[in-house]
Design an enzyme around this catalytic site. Structure first.
Site, mmCIF file in Angstrom:
data_model
loop_
_atom_site.group_PDB
_atom_site.id
_atom_site.type_symbol
_atom_site.label_atom_id
_atom_site.label_comp_id
_atom_site.label_asym_id
_atom_site.label_seq_id
_atom_site.Cartn_x
_atom_site.Cartn_y
_atom_site.Cartn_z
ATOM 1 N N GLY A 12 11.974 -8.911 -2.409
ATOM 2 C CA GLY A 12 10.913 -8.356 -1.588
ATOM 3 C C GLY A 12 9.691 -8.018 -2.428
ATOM 4 O O GLY A 12 9.678 -8.174 -3.650
ATOM 5 N N ASP A 13 8.624 -7.564 -1.748
ATOM 6 C CA ASP A 13 7.382 -7.157 -2.418
ATOM 7 C C ASP A 13 6.725 -8.306 -3.177
ATOM 8 O O ASP A 13 6.026 -8.091 -4.165
ATOM 9 C CB ASP A 13 7.638 -5.992 -3.397
ATOM 10 N N GLY A 15 4.403 -10.336 -2.037
ATOM 11 C CA GLY A 15 3.045 -10.644 -1.584
ATOM 12 C C GLY A 15 3.026 -11.499 -0.336
ATOM 13 O O GLY A 15 2.090 -12.271 -0.127
ATOM 14 N N LYS A 18 -0.205 -11.181 2.298
ATOM 15 C CA LYS A 18 -1.434 -11.946 2.047
ATOM 16 C C LYS A 18 -1.253 -13.410 2.409
ATOM 17 O O LYS A 18 -2.130 -14.029 3.033
ATOM 18 C CB LYS A 18 -1.840 -11.830 0.576
ATOM 19 N N GLY A 40 7.105 -3.622 4.274
ATOM 20 C CA GLY A 40 5.712 -3.214 4.171
ATOM 21 C C GLY A 40 4.847 -4.365 3.706
ATOM 22 O O GLY A 40 5.116 -4.957 2.662
ATOM 23 N N HIS A 41 3.841 -4.707 4.489
ATOM 24 C CA HIS A 41 2.918 -5.769 4.120
ATOM 25 C C HIS A 41 1.518 -5.181 3.994
ATOM 26 O O HIS A 41 1.031 -4.536 4.924
ATOM 27 C CB HIS A 41 2.913 -6.885 5.177
ATOM 28 N N THR A 239 19.739 -5.390 2.413
ATOM 29 C CA THR A 239 19.339 -4.930 3.735
ATOM 30 C C THR A 239 20.429 -5.314 4.724
ATOM 31 O O THR A 239 21.445 -5.909 4.344
ATOM 32 C CB THR A 239 17.966 -5.508 4.123
ATOM 33 N N THR A 300 5.911 0.809 1.860
ATOM 34 C CA THR A 300 6.585 1.638 2.853
ATOM 35 C C THR A 300 6.978 2.992 2.291
ATOM 36 O O THR A 300 6.763 4.026 2.919
ATOM 37 C CB THR A 300 7.844 0.915 3.372
ATOM 38 N N ARG A 303 7.803 4.303 -3.479
ATOM 39 C CA ARG A 303 8.673 4.354 -4.655
ATOM 40 C C ARG A 303 8.213 3.380 -5.730
ATOM 41 O O ARG A 303 7.777 2.273 -5.423
ATOM 42 C CB ARG A 303 10.118 4.020 -4.262
ATOM 43 N N LYS A 331 0.597 -13.142 -7.885
ATOM 44 C CA LYS A 331 0.379 -12.166 -8.963
ATOM 45 C C LYS A 331 0.407 -12.794 -10.355
ATOM 46 O O LYS A 331 0.813 -12.151 -11.330
ATOM 47 C CB LYS A 331 1.379 -11.027 -8.864
#
Length: 430
Positions: A12-13, A15, A18, A40-41, A239, A300, A303, A331
């Site tokens: 996850g995370d 990107g 975008k 979370g986006h 998840t 989200t 953390r 990135k």
């Protein structure tokens, strides 16, 4: 017309927000097919920042239909708060632009309470959940005791569904030392939110198939990352839904033959939030530098993310389980300025070299990375929009990643801005 699935190919995370936004300009329908508001986006459009959790990323683009599919678990109160926030930023959201599948299970307050109580009392091994009730909501779905969106339209059905759920939940709560659920208060809360949610309810499976037959372009948006998949992730630190691309079909009610291209989103290094194995994790200055330069804090939860070198073993594995046709490497600019870079090309387990992450948790914990070292680059790649803008060492790094994961780069992202993207292969090409 081509239909594209976007999935995260790490933890996850990566990107995804975008990239989905970048692709959504040419899509007609953008559909979320799994997960909850633990995702979370972050989108940056013309300098304005949008933080989305339950809403599909396409909502910020006018003239598109955004869909929340049945594979999602939906917190109706959070959704309405998020809609209010986004409307406050000037985004129009109406039943013409947003549709929720009638068979979508709801996250109730009791799910979050159970989630947090379990995590706080787990003395064996914390999973590292967000405490938002996603796991318990999926448990109720497979346990056939969910309250679903369609149930909000009928009082008798709603009460029956709540009563069925509370037989289970009150027994669990007693074991955890929690008070029984106030049944009437819960029904009243659902009754109050019902008209706001039902405004967007629709037979999504029917609409999606009609859109497909009409030749509309569909973009399927996943949440989390494939290494958090309930079946193929680092279980139990995962998840509670299937994250890989195959879920896109069942998560909205459309046949798997409707998927034409799977785009895996891959960060140029590796991060993880929460508990669980992480072979290439760095607890040194390089790890700190990656986190600071990459602003590695969860959208989200806030953390801090754990950071490490790029793990080609894991990404090769997730590209296989999702049938990825091409990756979007994001990135890359975070790696600017490193004298040398490392890529994990295999693991050593009990003296043996292996080329995949084993399933057994004790084996995962004993895997140590085998690294290949490459020269870094001092020039900036931030904002690059063509291969000619990239340093030679950066191009070599990208090409080596392609070789190691056995999958080509289709897109290259060099900043959070949507236009700072190098297109190599068009996922929407027929």
């Amino acid at each position: 017309m081509a239909n594209v699935v976007v999935v995260g190919a790490q933890w996850g995370d990566e990107g995804k927000g975008k990239i989905v936004d970048w692709l959504s300009e040419r899509a007609d329908v953008i559909a979320r097919f799994q997960g909850g508001h633990n995702a979370g986006h972050t989108l940056v459009i013309d300098g304005k920042v949008y933080k989305l959790h339950a809403l599909p990323s396409g909502v910020v683009r006018g003239g598109k239909l955004s869909v929340i599919g049945n594979g999602v678990v939906l917190d109706p109160w959070h959704l309405m708060d998020e809609i209010a926030t986004v409307r406050g930023q000037g985004v129009e959201i109406s039943p013409e632009t947003l549709m929720i599948a009638e068979n979508t299970p709801l996250i109730l307050p009791i799910h979050g309470e159970l989630d947090r109580a379990r995590e706080n009392q787990n003395s064996v091994a914390k999973i590292g959940t967000t405490g938002r009730g996603i796991g318990p909501a999926y448990e109720d779905k497979v346990g056939r005791r969910s309250v679903r969106v369609a149930d909000l339209a009928d009082e008798a059905t709603l009460q029956l569904r709540v009563d069925r759920a509370l037989v289970h939940h009150n027994a669990l709560r007693a074991g955890l030392g929690l008070e029984p659920v106030d049944r009437d208060a819960l029904v009243a809360k659902l009754r109050e939110i019902a008209p706001q949610i039902l405004e967007f309810a629709a037979p999504v499976w029917k609409v999606m198939n009609e859109k497909r037959k009409a030749g509309k372009r569909i973009l399927f948006e996943g949440a989390q990352g494939a290494l958090l998949d309930i079946d193929f992730g680092t279980y139990p630190f995962v998840t509670s839904s299937n994250v890989i691309a195959g879920q896109a079909a069942t998560g909205v009610g459309i046949g798997p033959g409707s998927i034409d291209f799977v785009l895996g989103i891959v960060k140029a290094y590796t991060t993880r939030v929460g508990e669980g194995p992480f072979p290439t994790e760095l607890d040194d200055d390089d790890g700190q530098r990656l986190g600071e330069r990459g602003h590695e804090f969860g959208t989200t939860t806030g953390r801090k993310r754990r950071c490490g070198w790029f793990d080609a073993v894991l990404v090769r594995q997730t590209c296989a389980t999702s049938g990825v046709n091409g990756i979007s490497l994001t990135k890359l600019d975070v790696l600017d300025g490193f004298d040398e870079l490392k890529i994990c090309v295999g693991y050593e387990l009990d003296g043996q070299r292996i080329d995949y992450l084993p399933t057994a948790a004790d084996h995962q914990a004993r895997c140590t990375p085998i690294y290949e070292t490459m020269p870094g680059w001092s020039e900036s790649t931030e904002g690059a929009r063509s291969w000619a803008d990239l340093p030679a060492a950066a191009i070599k790094y990208v090409r080596r990643v392609e070789e190691l994961i056995d999958c080509p780069v289709a897109l290259l992202s060099t900043s959070p801005e949507r236009d700072d993207t190098i297109l190599v292969t068009d996922p929407f090409a027929d």
